[in-house]
Design a protein around this motif. Structure first.
Motif, PDB file in Angstrom:
ATOM      1  N   ARG A 202       2.560  -1.442   4.330  1.00  0.00           N
ATOM      2  CA  ARG A 202       2.086  -0.083   4.046  1.00  0.00           C
ATOM      3  C   ARG A 202       3.271   0.876   4.085  1.00  0.00           C
TER       4      ARG A 202
ATOM      5  N   TYR B 231      -8.702  -2.643  -2.688  1.00  0.00           N
ATOM      6  CA  TYR B 231      -8.714  -2.787  -1.229  1.00  0.00           C
ATOM      7  C   TYR B 231      -9.670  -3.875  -0.769  1.00  0.00           C
TER       8      TYR B 231
ATOM      9  N   GLU C 131       0.861  -1.181   0.000  1.00  0.00           N
ATOM     10  CA  GLU C 131       0.000   0.000   0.000  1.00  0.00           C
ATOM     11  C   GLU C 131       0.900   1.235   0.000  1.00  0.00           C
TER      12      GLU C 131
END
Ligand code: GTP
Ligand code: NAG
Ligand code: NAG
Ligand code: NAG
Ligand code: NAG
Ligand code: MG
Length: 452
Positions: free
Chosen positions: A199, A155, A82
């Motif tokens: 992330r 997502y 991400e």
């Protein structure tokens, strides 16, 4: 890297290099081959035009071949990367996006579809106007073109939203290329590798160091296809330009010999596109940059651009010259005056396409202008522009995919030029991307190294 944390002035970070280059007889022979190949192709595939489907399918074949070599190590479908919202101008966003993709590839992960930014206000986060990637580029098409190389996911594919590991990117002078690369390698190993999602957090993805060759970037860019809504807008602008060119030619034709041959009228009428980088904000930046780097070939005045474009050898006149400019930042309204006889300049207003652009936010306007410049028969830009540089990269790939092995030949089809560098006959310098460069940095953010 000379980027200060407090300051987003990436214009200050350019590497300047000068390269000499001379043509030889091999170039000429190869060119002859290119011309023959082009002629054959035109005869065999009459529907080919600009970014047509035939070219795309050829690219696919090439892709599949190269991807299959790598296919034993797969991008893992259910491990994700991400990244934060991607910011700045369209082409800087494309580069940052490509870096996110190549990072995901390095970690054998799929990239969660990021948000782009529709506006240019990068300093005020709340004005950034996130826009989903798939509002600009085709999501499924990206995955199919980039199959085996890079994959995007949504997502909703995430199973466990708490199974996340944060990867803090560093910044500033101490954050070197080596440290950045070490960090990425580390995150490819256990225990980090087990997390469902990694992330990336940190100031700005664009500041990440560059670890990938130009060819890898080029592959990612090839998979970026605009959504139909936007590419149709570009079609409308290009048709308008060609229509005006046709009218101009038919007038000349009829006054000269009475009749214009029917086939000549059916050919797409060529046009030149000039990315006139003379906006107020840029002129201030480039002057500072010239002083700091002691290089004088960065800023080009309106007059210099007009003069050099006028000296391009072999332009048939009358010729429409489309001026890609940031109208809102222009202080000078006289860009339509002073062009050489036979070169007929048009900007959005004179062309009557302001309405097409005004409907859209900045990012989309830039994307339309990009298309119009990419498809032009001749493109002239500034080598200190990401916008110009990525257009030249795309045009270089087009020349190569059509069989042009030796670039930089004077009579290459779809030539590009840099007006800030003096070339032959007092014209702009021919410009091609060096596809074997080891990183994008060398060619994209501003350089006088244009490999011709
Ligand atoms: N700076 C600026 N450019 C605009 C604007 N509207 C259209 N443009 C055009 O878009 C070009 C910049 O294109 P972008 O795709 O945003 O490029 P970038 O990523 O900022 O890359 P640079 O060319 O290096 O600035 C400008 O040179 C203009 O031709 C605007 O409001 N501001
Ligand atoms: C990615 O996959 C390949 C093949 O399975 C493997 O050799 C490589 O180490 C993997 N890299 C990472 C970072 O997981
Ligand atoms: C080639 O790529 C296309 C598009 O992604 C894919 O559908 C096809 O299966 C691929 N062919 C091979 C042989 O990998
Ligand atoms: C989700 O991930 C967290 C953190 O790794 C873990 O503690 C939790 O058990 C997982 N939940 C499920 C349902 O697997
Ligand atoms: C292209 O880049 C390669 C690798 O950096 C370099 O060796 C070569 O000289 C460059 N070619 C040109 C024409 O600049
Ligand atoms: Mg910009």
């Amino acid at each position: 890297m000379c980027i200060e944390e407090s300051q987003m002035d990436w214009w200050g970070c350019k590497h300047l290099r000068f390269l000499g280059f001379s043509l030889n007889s091999l170039t000429c022979k190869c060119l002859a081959l290119v011309v023959i190949a082009l002629a054959l192709r035109a005869a065999l595939f009459p529907t080919f035009s600009g970014f047509g489907s035939i070219e795309q399918s050829d690219l696919l074949v090439i892709h599949n071949l190269s991807f299959s070599l790598n296919s034993e190590f797969g991008v893992r479908r259910f491990k994700f990367l991400e990244v934060p919202q991607i910011v700045w101008g369209l082409n800087n966003q494309k580069i940052a996006f490509a870096r996110a993709c190549l990072t995901a590839r390095m970690l054998n992960r799929t990239l969660l579809m990021p948000s782009l930014s529709a506006s240019l206000f990068y300093k005020e986060i709340d004005l950034l106007q996130p826009i989903p990637f798939d509002k600009v580029f085709q999501f499924e098409r990206f995955n199919s073109l980039c199959n085996g190389f890079i994959q995007l996911s949504r997502y909703s594919d995430i199973v466990n939203r708490t199974d996340v590991l944060e990867l803090q990117k560093g910044s500033g002078r101490k954050w070197t290329v080596e440290r950045d690369l070490d960090q990425l390698r580390q995150f490819g190993n256990d225990p980090y590798d087990g997390y469902e999602t990694i992330r990336v957090v940190g100031k700005n993805p664009f500041l990440w160091h560059d670890h990938w060759p130009v060819k890898d970037y080029a592959k990612v860019f090839e998979c970026l296809v605009l959504v139909d809504e936007i590419s149709k807008e570009a079609d409308r602008v290009v048709s308008k330009i060609r229509e005006i060119g046709r009218e101009m030619r038919s007038k000349i034709g009829s006054s000269q010999d009475g009749v214009v041959s029917g086939t000549a009228l059916l050919q797409p009428v060529p046009y030149v596109a000039v990315h006139m980088r003379i906006e107020k904000d840029w002129m201030i930046h480039c002057k500072k940059l010239e002083q700091r780097s002691k290089v004088s070939e960065i800023c080009s005045s309106k007059e210099e651009i007009m003069e050099r474009v006028g000296n391009i050898v072999g332009l048939e006149t009358p010729m429409v010259v489309y001026l890609a400019v940031a109208d809102t930042l222009l202080e000078d309204n006289s860009i339509l005056n002073g062009w050489k006889e036979g070169l007929v300049p048009f900007e959005k207003k004179k062309l009557g396409v302001v309405g097409i652009y005004k409907k859209h936010p900045y990012l989309i306007q830039s994307a339309i202008d990009y298309e119009v410049c990419s498809r032009a028969d001749v493109f002239v830009g500034n080598s200190f522009s990401t916008f110009s540089s990525l257009i030249v990269l795309e045009r270089t790939q087009k020349i190569i995919s059509m069989g042009g092995s030796r670039p930089c030949a004077m009579d290459v089809r779809w030539p590009s030029y840099a007006y800030n560098i003096l070339g032959e006959s007092k014209g702009p310098r021919l410009w091609m991307t060096n596809m074997s460069d080891s990183n994008l940095r060398a060619i994209s953010y501003g350089s006088n190294d244009i490999s011709c």
